[in-house]
Design a protein around this motif. Structure first.
Motif, PDB file in Angstrom:
ATOM      1  N   CYS A   7       0.854  -1.178   0.000  1.00  0.00           N
ATOM      2  CA  CYS A   7       0.000   0.000   0.000  1.00  0.00           C
ATOM      3  C   CYS A   7       0.893   1.233   0.000  1.00  0.00           C
ATOM      4  N   GLY A   8       0.640   2.160  -0.917  1.00  0.00           N
ATOM      5  CA  GLY A   8       1.509   3.317  -1.065  1.00  0.00           C
ATOM      6  C   GLY A   8       1.135   4.478  -0.155  1.00  0.00           C
ATOM      7  N   ASN A   9       2.156   5.205   0.265  1.00  0.00           N
ATOM      8  CA  ASN A   9       1.999   6.477   0.972  1.00  0.00           C
ATOM      9  C   ASN A   9       2.549   7.539   0.027  1.00  0.00           C
ATOM     10  N   LEU A  10       1.667   8.315  -0.599  1.00  0.00           N
ATOM     11  CA  LEU A  10       2.072   9.201  -1.687  1.00  0.00           C
ATOM     12  C   LEU A  10       2.976  10.340  -1.224  1.00  0.00           C
ATOM     13  N   VAL A  11       3.974  10.614  -2.061  1.00  0.00           N
ATOM     14  CA  VAL A  11       4.838  11.792  -1.917  1.00  0.00           C
ATOM     15  C   VAL A  11       4.541  12.680  -3.122  1.00  0.00           C
ATOM     16  N   TYR A  12       4.274  13.964  -2.882  1.00  0.00           N
ATOM     17  CA  TYR A  12       3.748  14.826  -3.936  1.00  0.00           C
ATOM     18  C   TYR A  12       4.155  16.272  -3.672  1.00  0.00           C
ATOM     19  N   GLY A  13       3.852  17.147  -4.635  1.00  0.00           N
ATOM     20  CA  GLY A  13       4.170  18.563  -4.456  1.00  0.00           C
ATOM     21  C   GLY A  13       5.662  18.752  -4.223  1.00  0.00           C
ATOM     22  N   SER A  32       2.482  12.045   4.205  1.00  0.00           N
ATOM     23  CA  SER A  32       2.020  11.829   5.570  1.00  0.00           C
ATOM     24  C   SER A  32       3.210  11.752   6.519  1.00  0.00           C
ATOM     25  N   VAL A  33       3.051  12.318   7.699  1.00  0.00           N
ATOM     26  CA  VAL A  33       4.102  12.193   8.708  1.00  0.00           C
ATOM     27  C   VAL A  33       3.716  11.199   9.799  1.00  0.00           C
ATOM     28  N   CYS A  34       2.426  10.840   9.885  1.00  0.00           N
ATOM     29  CA  CYS A  34       2.055   9.960  11.000  1.00  0.00           C
ATOM     30  C   CYS A  34       0.814   9.123  10.725  1.00  0.00           C
ATOM     31  N   PHE A  35       0.437   8.924   9.452  1.00  0.00           N
ATOM     32  CA  PHE A  35      -0.770   8.146   9.188  1.00  0.00           C
ATOM     33  C   PHE A  35      -0.551   6.701   9.640  1.00  0.00           C
ATOM     34  N   ALA A  36      -1.413   6.207  10.520  1.00  0.00           N
ATOM     35  CA  ALA A  36      -1.230   4.891  11.137  1.00  0.00           C
ATOM     36  C   ALA A  36      -1.379   3.767  10.120  1.00  0.00           C
ATOM     37  N   ASP A  37      -0.484   2.799  10.192  1.00  0.00           N
ATOM     38  CA  ASP A  37      -0.536   1.662   9.269  1.00  0.00           C
ATOM     39  C   ASP A  37      -1.092   0.399   9.910  1.00  0.00           C
ATOM     40  N   ALA A  38      -1.648   0.502  11.125  1.00  0.00           N
ATOM     41  CA  ALA A  38      -2.149  -0.688  11.824  1.00  0.00           C
ATOM     42  C   ALA A  38      -3.238  -1.404  11.028  1.00  0.00           C
ATOM     43  N   PHE A  39      -4.001  -0.671  10.230  1.00  0.00           N
ATOM     44  CA  PHE A  39      -5.081  -1.298   9.468  1.00  0.00           C
ATOM     45  C   PHE A  39      -4.556  -2.287   8.435  1.00  0.00           C
ATOM     46  N   LEU A  40      -3.297  -2.127   8.012  1.00  0.00           N
ATOM     47  CA  LEU A  40      -2.734  -3.068   7.040  1.00  0.00           C
ATOM     48  C   LEU A  40      -2.624  -4.469   7.647  1.00  0.00           C
ATOM     49  N   LYS A  41      -2.183  -4.545   8.891  1.00  0.00           N
ATOM     50  CA  LYS A  41      -2.123  -5.835   9.590  1.00  0.00           C
ATOM     51  C   LYS A  41      -3.521  -6.391   9.807  1.00  0.00           C
ATOM     52  N   ASP A  42      -4.454  -5.505  10.149  1.00  0.00           N
ATOM     53  CA  ASP A  42      -5.838  -5.945  10.346  1.00  0.00           C
ATOM     54  C   ASP A  42      -6.379  -6.590   9.078  1.00  0.00           C
ATOM     55  N   ALA A  43      -6.182  -5.914   7.950  1.00  0.00           N
ATOM     56  CA  ALA A  43      -6.708  -6.419   6.682  1.00  0.00           C
ATOM     57  C   ALA A  43      -6.092  -7.774   6.336  1.00  0.00           C
ATOM     58  N   ALA A  44      -4.797  -7.915   6.568  1.00  0.00           N
ATOM     59  CA  ALA A  44      -4.126  -9.187   6.283  1.00  0.00           C
ATOM     60  C   ALA A  44      -4.665 -10.299   7.174  1.00  0.00           C
ATOM     61  N   ARG A  45      -4.811  -9.989   8.446  1.00  0.00           N
ATOM     62  CA  ARG A  45      -5.281 -10.998   9.406  1.00  0.00           C
ATOM     63  C   ARG A  45      -6.724 -11.399   9.136  1.00  0.00           C
ATOM     64  N   GLU A  46      -7.558 -10.452   8.778  1.00  0.00           N
ATOM     65  CA  GLU A  46      -8.983 -10.720   8.658  1.00  0.00           C
ATOM     66  C   GLU A  46      -9.384 -11.288   7.302  1.00  0.00           C
ATOM     67  N   THR A  47      -8.491 -11.222   6.321  1.00  0.00           N
ATOM     68  CA  THR A  47      -8.824 -11.739   4.995  1.00  0.00           C
ATOM     69  C   THR A  47      -7.936 -12.885   4.545  1.00  0.00           C
ATOM     70  N   GLY A  48      -6.769 -13.029   5.133  1.00  0.00           N
ATOM     71  CA  GLY A  48      -5.826 -14.043   4.667  1.00  0.00           C
ATOM     72  C   GLY A  48      -5.001 -13.599   3.478  1.00  0.00           C
ATOM     73  N   ILE A  49      -5.164 -12.360   3.032  1.00  0.00           N
ATOM     74  CA  ILE A  49      -4.379 -11.818   1.919  1.00  0.00           C
ATOM     75  C   ILE A  49      -3.017 -11.388   2.443  1.00  0.00           C
ATOM     76  N   ASP A  50      -1.974 -11.648   1.684  1.00  0.00           N
ATOM     77  CA  ASP A  50      -0.614 -11.293   2.097  1.00  0.00           C
ATOM     78  C   ASP A  50      -0.377  -9.812   1.812  1.00  0.00           C
ATOM     79  N   GLU A  81      -0.441  17.841   5.429  1.00  0.00           N
ATOM     80  CA  GLU A  81      -0.918  19.083   6.039  1.00  0.00           C
ATOM     81  C   GLU A  81      -0.395  20.272   5.241  1.00  0.00           C
ATOM     82  N   GLY A  82      -1.163  21.373   5.253  1.00  0.00           N
ATOM     83  CA  GLY A  82      -0.743  22.594   4.586  1.00  0.00           C
ATOM     84  C   GLY A  82      -1.072  22.626   3.113  1.00  0.00           C
ATOM     85  N   ASP A  83      -0.906  23.793   2.519  1.00  0.00           N
ATOM     86  CA  ASP A  83      -1.176  23.991   1.098  1.00  0.00           C
ATOM     87  C   ASP A  83      -0.170  23.221   0.251  1.00  0.00           C
ATOM     88  N   PHE A  84      -0.567  22.839  -0.946  1.00  0.00           N
ATOM     89  CA  PHE A  84       0.347  22.172  -1.875  1.00  0.00           C
ATOM     90  C   PHE A  84      -0.169  22.354  -3.295  1.00  0.00           C
TER      91      PHE A  84
END
Length: 211
Positions: free
Chosen positions: A25-31, A36-54, A80-83
């Protein structure tokens, strides 16, 4: 959830078979290097655990202007901020979304300047598509978790969707979709964050893999 993993293996896996086996899953770099400086990635583990997808448990930093963008089925677009996006970034953003990519976007800590810039840039890159409120009976809200309401701590809100070729291609929330309880490096103390963000993010990722 084994059914989701099976559907994924039959319909989606062949499209990424020439990549590393693990979904990234990508974290976009732009402008001017914004990301993102702190977007939590815990949901990635959740999705893997709950679906069996690697699924890789960590984000991959992906520049919006680079070809690597097209090697991942979903990206998080936040900050955050204008871009302002470059012409190449706008071109890639449009091409990515029109050819099966999925983006989940929200401002860091509900930042108003970022929200304004994001709406302006999406209008410039994809003028023929318009955001619309996503109804709660949309498939995204039941892909893994059954979500019946989306709330901040003070009110009920609607997520926004951009439909392209009959498919939800961009999920956008003016309120933050960061799971701040599992974030590192920020607290979003003044922000208006979505309480169900972790479940929404899991659903969005699995929806992206299946469409």
């Amino acid at each position: 959830m084994k059914r989701i993993a099976l559907i994924f293996s039959l319909l989606v896996a062949p499209l990424v078979a020439d990549e590393a086996q693990r979904i990234k899953c990508g974290n976009l770099v732009y402008g001017k290097g914004q990301t993102s400086v702190c977007f939590a990635d815990a949901f990635l583990k959740d999705a893997a655990r709950e679906t069996g997808i690697d699924i890789d448990p960590s984000f991959s930093r992906i520049a919006l202007a680079k070809p690597e963008l097209f090697k991942t089925p979903m990206c998080v677009f936040t900050g955050e901020g204008d871009f302002q996006l470059t012409p190449e970034e706008r071109k890639n953003l449009k091409r990515y979304l029109e050819n099966g990519g999925f983006i989940m976007a929200s401002p860091g800590c509900s930042d108003a300047d970022w929200n304004r810039a994001f709406q302006r840039e999406i209008s410039a890159a994809l003028p023929e598509y318009k955001f619309a409120a996503l109804p709660m009976d949309h498939e995204l809200f039941s892909t893994v978790h059954k979500i019946t309401e989306v709330r901040t701590y003070s009110k009920s809100v609607k997520l926004q969707g951009l439909q392209i070729n009959g498919r939800l291609a961009l999920l956008y929330s003016p309120e933050g979709l960061n799971d701040v309880r599992n974030a590192s490096g920020c607290c979003c103390c003044g922000g208006s964050e979505i309480q169900q963000s972790r479940q929404v993010n899991v659903n969005a990722l699995v929806y992206a893999l299946l469409h």
